[in-house]
Scaffold this active site. Sequence first.
Site, mmCIF file in Angstrom:
data_model
loop_
_atom_site.group_PDB
_atom_site.id
_atom_site.type_symbol
_atom_site.label_atom_id
_atom_site.label_comp_id
_atom_site.label_asym_id
_atom_site.label_seq_id
_atom_site.Cartn_x
_atom_site.Cartn_y
_atom_site.Cartn_z
ATOM 1 C CD GLU A 130 -8.424 3.818 5.414
ATOM 2 O OE1 GLU A 130 -8.688 3.312 4.292
ATOM 3 O OE2 GLU A 130 -7.745 4.840 5.353
ATOM 4 C CD GLU A 171 -9.316 -8.337 -4.093
ATOM 5 O OE1 GLU A 171 -10.309 -8.480 -3.248
ATOM 6 O OE2 GLU A 171 -9.316 -7.677 -5.051
#
Lengths: 408, 374
Positions: free
Chosen positions: A376, A248
């Site tokens: 994050e 991805e």
Amino acid sequence: MDFNDTPEEAAYRAEVRKWLDANAKRKASKKDTLEALSGTDALQRAKDWQRKKAEAGFACITWPKEYGGQGGTSIQSVIYSQEEANYLVPTGFYDIGLGMCIPTVLAWGTEEHKARYVGPAIRGEEIWCQLFSEPAGGSDVAGLRTRAEKDGDEWVINGQKVWTSGAHYCDYGIVVVRTDPTVPKHKGLTMFIVDMKSPGVEVRPIRQMSGEANFNEVFFTDVRVPDSDRLGQPGDGWKVALTTLMNERLAVGGGGGADWSELVDLARDAELADGPAINNGAVRERIAQWYVETQGLKYTKFRTLTALSKGQTPGPESSISKIVSAPKMQELGSFAMDLQDIGGIIRDRDISAQNATFQNQWFGGAGYRIAGGTDEILRNIVAERVLGLPQDIRVDKNVPFNEMPKGK
Amino acid sequence: MNFDFSDDQKMLKEQVSKFLSDKCGYDVVRRVLESDELYAEDVWKGLVEMGLTGTAIPEEYGGLGLGALELCVVAEELGRVAAPVPFSSSVFLATEAIKLAGSEAQKQKYLPKLAAGEIIGTLAMAEGTNAPSPRTVKASLKGGKLTGTKMPVPDGEIADIAVVLVNTGGSGDKALSLAIVELNGSGISKEQLKTIDPTRGHAALKFDGAAAELMGAEGEGWDLVRRVLDGAAVWTAFEQVGGAETAMWMARDYALERYAFGRQIGSYQAIKHKLADMYVKIELARSNSYYGAMMLNDNGAELIEAAAAARISATQAYIYAAQENIQTHGGIGYTWEANTQFFYRRAKLLALSLGSQLYWRERLVTQLEARNAA
């Protein structure tokens, strides 16, 4: 130390360029883009282009020859992409399918799957989407709730997926679902290939806060999938999904948008209360900062390409890319709006500076910081995989999914 | 695409790394910090014996005749151990200034001795707490006599020669010139300064009619010195990247061994993200430094931008890694016994030597403006 191709690379590049010159129009400038594409016309043109590429041997260059690829090297694939970027061609429709889904089929599919699906995907005849994220599972994808129950030789899928790019024009998707809620969450998942035209699949566009609709939510109501379209064993869905997710961050491209040089242009035009913005120290500091970040990312990519060129495995340095580029996209847009003072609130191609590119990326950046791994999560990945720090304590690790505390 | 160091350069890096890990541990840095030693003479001698002081000096002047890239790998390893040696003063600054601006006679006179480590050189620019510039440099050279005070001068107390930025009375940027002075002659007094990093000594040099020679054309000093700084910025960026990596791994190791609230502190995201940010900044700095190295080696058209980008990002990476290394350690990291201080001191010293971020941002953006207008 240089940026030159090896003789083999140079020969390949010349071959690519020759073919592109004969089949596409070269961009007049870097900012030149294909005229606005919309609807089925855009899709058809993308399909035509993909077929041409496949026929000429420039699609899916690194994939094995037996499944329709070229058996080429990673650096050849990079060279093709670099060159193609200089031409006006329709792209984007195949990034997810060829970048993430079919590599997963190649890694986990049966010979029948590969024979059936890979060729048409390479030739652009069938487009694929990825159905992982759910309203209740974003960063924690394995917390997904869409379920599948076995019924004879078929599975019956019910639930909802979200943030699916291209679901409305895709032919197939790979979908990860929960097949056993009585075991801990990572262990009860299974991956399937799903025909997006099946009865019970409903695609609805999601309107983003920017006003555009680039993604969809997909509802599954008693959608029947044959057991033969399962990828991997029941319960192996998480392992299969990791194959997809590893691809991805390669498929989610750069943030794009305006960069330091557009900011320099704007700062030349913008008048602050104390004079031209370009003379303001705070403005100059930001220009310097974003230049340094952009250059740092560019040359980080060159380091990765060098490893590929030498046939080595690239180091982990490419993992920094989106951590830097996503916040930069948002902050640069925001700062450029500051330079326009109250006029910065105007988002109108005809009035706003540089066709409202700064306002657009101020919106887009907020999404880009989340897509394909949030800021994050990406920091967790660097900390764990590059620096070897421990995973966070996982309170859900050994708890059966159906006994796990869940929010709304 | 061959954006990497060669196998020979990597082998050199390996050799330097091995020597320094044997001979320049934290005990050596601490020894210099805590004693009256002005530098680690033993380590310096070893570097000289390896021929490293002559790395980029042409063979005709007694050097190894290698290039800018070899100095990059040496710099990175020196930075990694926070080596307390005058390498940057003598090699990146004095040697390069003489190579750039020296007459044939000056090169013949000084380069072989610098290469052989028989003398230590330095570059004296600043005169107190203002950034050196045509407006602030007052030291003068008249009739071969140098007058004025330079401080802080890196390794000023141990250096044998100094290239000095002087005011020769021209207008604007043409006010400055370079002079070369032997520091063991008369009319010179030296005083060691109290600084934030005693492991790299700095002195005040007071010149009272000391004998000095012009180096390079009169009025060209500001241009010449900025070119010397562009090169030094690239090598120093490697030194900074090396130091930043040490600070990062020190923090990481501590985060693995320290427990709080029943678990390793490295399992808390507040710590993990801090360390990930160190890594991100260091990789940006490394990539920018590589480009700087390439431009420096090729004398490329984008040297100024590349050097500035390397300088800015390496400074940011080192400062961040050094200060957050202390933060990760908590109280123990703030004690005199902890080795965290070496990197905190050195990071800030390197951030201010060769000009602060303010100088480099301005040099970069001025260049970008010109480029964007073209």
